[in-house]
Write an enzyme that holds these catalytic residues in place. Structure first.
Site, PDB file in Angstrom:
ATOM      1  N   ASP A 264       0.813  -1.213   0.000  1.00 40.94           N
ATOM      2  CA  ASP A 264       0.000   0.000   0.000  1.00 40.94           C
ATOM      3  C   ASP A 264       0.850   1.268   0.000  1.00 40.94           C
ATOM      4  O   ASP A 264       2.067   1.223   0.215  1.00 40.94           O
ATOM      5  CB  ASP A 264      -0.966  -0.009   1.199  1.00 40.94           C
ATOM      6  CG  ASP A 264      -0.290  -0.351   2.521  1.00 40.94           C
ATOM      7  OD1 ASP A 264       0.947  -0.341   2.576  1.00 40.94           O
ATOM      8  OD2 ASP A 264      -1.000  -0.621   3.500  1.00 40.94           O
TER       9      ASP A 264
ATOM     10  N   ASN B 157      -7.733  -2.023  14.156  1.00 38.16           N
ATOM     11  CA  ASN B 157      -9.109  -2.413  13.819  1.00 38.16           C
ATOM     12  C   ASN B 157      -9.141  -3.659  12.933  1.00 38.16           C
ATOM     13  O   ASN B 157     -10.167  -3.976  12.345  1.00 38.16           O
ATOM     14  CB  ASN B 157      -9.833  -1.243  13.151  1.00 38.16           C
ATOM     15  CG  ASN B 157      -9.150  -0.802  11.865  1.00 38.16           C
ATOM     16  OD1 ASN B 157      -8.158  -1.400  11.451  1.00 38.16           O
ATOM     17  ND2 ASN B 157      -9.658   0.239  11.237  1.00 38.16           N
TER      18      ASN B 157
ATOM     19  N   HIS C 153      -7.357  -4.079  10.169  1.00 34.04           N
ATOM     20  CA  HIS C 153      -7.096  -3.875   8.738  1.00 34.04           C
ATOM     21  C   HIS C 153      -5.788  -4.535   8.316  1.00 34.04           C
ATOM     22  O   HIS C 153      -4.858  -4.666   9.099  1.00 34.04           O
ATOM     23  CB  HIS C 153      -7.171  -2.389   8.342  1.00 34.04           C
ATOM     24  CG  HIS C 153      -6.028  -1.521   8.735  1.00 34.04           C
ATOM     25  ND1 HIS C 153      -6.200  -0.249   9.242  1.00 34.04           N
ATOM     26  CD2 HIS C 153      -4.692  -1.710   8.678  1.00 34.04           C
ATOM     27  CE1 HIS C 153      -5.017   0.285   9.462  1.00 34.04           C
ATOM     28  NE2 HIS C 153      -4.088  -0.580   9.143  1.00 34.04           N
TER      29      HIS C 153
ATOM     30  N   GLU D 124      -9.737  -1.670   5.103  1.00 37.35           N
ATOM     31  CA  GLU D 124     -10.362  -1.294   6.364  1.00 37.35           C
ATOM     32  C   GLU D 124     -11.656  -2.096   6.571  1.00 37.35           C
ATOM     33  O   GLU D 124     -12.279  -2.540   5.583  1.00 37.35           O
ATOM     34  CB  GLU D 124     -10.717   0.201   6.326  1.00 37.35           C
ATOM     35  CG  GLU D 124      -9.524   1.132   6.144  1.00 37.35           C
ATOM     36  CD  GLU D 124      -8.832   1.456   7.468  1.00 37.35           C
ATOM     37  OE1 GLU D 124      -8.918   0.650   8.418  1.00 37.35           O
ATOM     38  OE2 GLU D 124      -8.206   2.531   7.543  1.00 37.35           O
TER      39      GLU D 124
HETATM   40  C1  GLP Z   1      -0.699   0.867   8.433  1.00 36.32           C
HETATM   41  C2  GLP Z   1      -0.377   0.003   7.217  1.00 36.32           C
HETATM   42  C3  GLP Z   1      -0.595  -1.459   7.495  1.00 36.32           C
HETATM   43  C4  GLP Z   1       0.062  -1.820   8.805  1.00 36.32           C
HETATM   44  C5  GLP Z   1      -0.590  -1.065   9.924  1.00 36.32           C
HETATM   45  C6  GLP Z   1      -0.010  -1.378  11.287  1.00 36.32           C
HETATM   46  O1  GLP Z   1      -1.995   1.309   8.474  1.00 36.32           O
HETATM   47  N1  GLP Z   1      -1.148   0.364   6.081  1.00 36.32           N
HETATM   48  O2  GLP Z   1      -0.077  -2.214   6.412  1.00 36.32           O
HETATM   49  O3  GLP Z   1      -0.044  -3.188   9.017  1.00 36.32           O
HETATM   50  O4  GLP Z   1      -0.417   0.318   9.692  1.00 36.32           O
HETATM   51  O5  GLP Z   1       1.143  -0.635  11.475  1.00 36.32           O
HETATM   52  P1  GLP Z   1       2.154  -0.874  12.653  1.00 36.32           P
HETATM   53  O6  GLP Z   1       2.919  -2.080  12.300  1.00 36.32           O
HETATM   54  O7  GLP Z   1       3.006   0.364  12.659  1.00 36.32           O
HETATM   55  O8  GLP Z   1       1.364  -1.026  13.888  1.00 36.32           O
END
Ligand code: GLP
Length: 241
Positions: free
Chosen positions: A67, A137, A139, A144
């Site tokens: 992403d 959440n 995702h 989402e």
């Molecule tokens: C973002 C990314 C996700 C990731 C999530 C959790 O929203 N788009 O791909 O898994 O954050 O991030 P973190 O690993 O910093 O908690």
């Protein structure tokens, strides 16, 4: 689903990196699906260390990221593209033409860029191992919670919960884009192996929903239970709360 509960972030990162290293060793032309966020940083650190010790060669490895924010310039230090350069791409011998990430450059071109991205993944022969973090959440990528989830790479509007979680990572949280582009569930499920990593109490609810009995689009990660080769590596806090 295989679940590995680790003492801490470092152990989670070592085990995650070992799984990815095995895929690269068994196929030097491996196609990696990569993720951003804090969760995979330790995995990248361990992969870079293995490369520096001469144990891994990335010369023929290709990667496709999950992403990117929309709109954002790839050279913006807050972009996921910049994150990947900093944490992996510039630290190993990957060829720049083998490093792929959805384009978040232009809102107008987003749909066309998404189609082209999916075509590139397909032409490469699909992903061998997809690394994922998880949002609070549930995702995955930027898929989402929603009534329905999309198969292909697509533009999304970020939820309030994600804006709150990710805003502080921006130099100026007010500048965080309200949209993103993400690989869809079809892209993620096309991977031969899926590895999801999660650490810390803030991920406990999401992990509970992911491994519980329900399969629901209100926790997108819960759908991963339907994947034939899913490994969850998490720390005790994410697992036990
Ligand atoms: C973002 C990314 C996700 C990731 C999530 C959790 O929203 N788009 O791909 O898994 O954050 O991030 P973190 O690993 O910093 O908690």
């Amino acid at each position: 689903m295989k679940i590995i509960v680790c003492k801490n972030y470092e152990e989670m990162s070592q085990k995650g990196a070992a799984l990815i290293a095995d895929v690269i060793k068994s196929n030097p032309k491996a196609i990696l699906g990569l993720a951003t966020g804090n969760s995979p940083i330790g995995i990248y650190r361990n992969l870079v260390a293995a490369y520096e010790r001469g144990e891994l060669d990335f010369a023929e490895v290709r990667s496709f990221n999950l992403d990117e924010y929309l709109p954002i310039d790839p050279t913006d230090p807050n972009s996921y593209c910049a994150f990947m350069h900093e944490n992996l791409w510039d630290k190993v011998n990957m060829k720049s033409e083998n490093c792929n990430i959805p384009s978040g450059k232009s809102v107008e071109d987003a749909e066309a860029e998404c189609r082209a991205y999916d075509a590139r993944i397909q032409a490469a022969g699909g992903i061998d191992i997809q690394l994922l973090g998880i949002g609070r959440n549930g995702h995955i990528g930027f898929n989402e919670p929603a009534d329905a989830l999309l198969m292909g790479t697509h533009p999304v509007t970020l939820t309030e919960s994600t804006l709150i979680a990710n805003g502080p990572l921006f130099d100026d949280p007010a500048k965080m884009p309200r949209h993103a582009v993400t690989m869809g569930l079809g892209g993620i499920f096309s991977a031969k192996k899926v590895l999801l990593v999660a650490n810390g109490k803030s991920k406990h609810e999401a992990i509970r929903g992911m491994i519980g009995d329900e399969v629901t689009t209100s926790n997108p990660a819960s759908l991963l239970k339907l994947h034939p080769d899913l490994t969850l590596i998490c720390d005790e806090e994410a697992y036990n709360g």
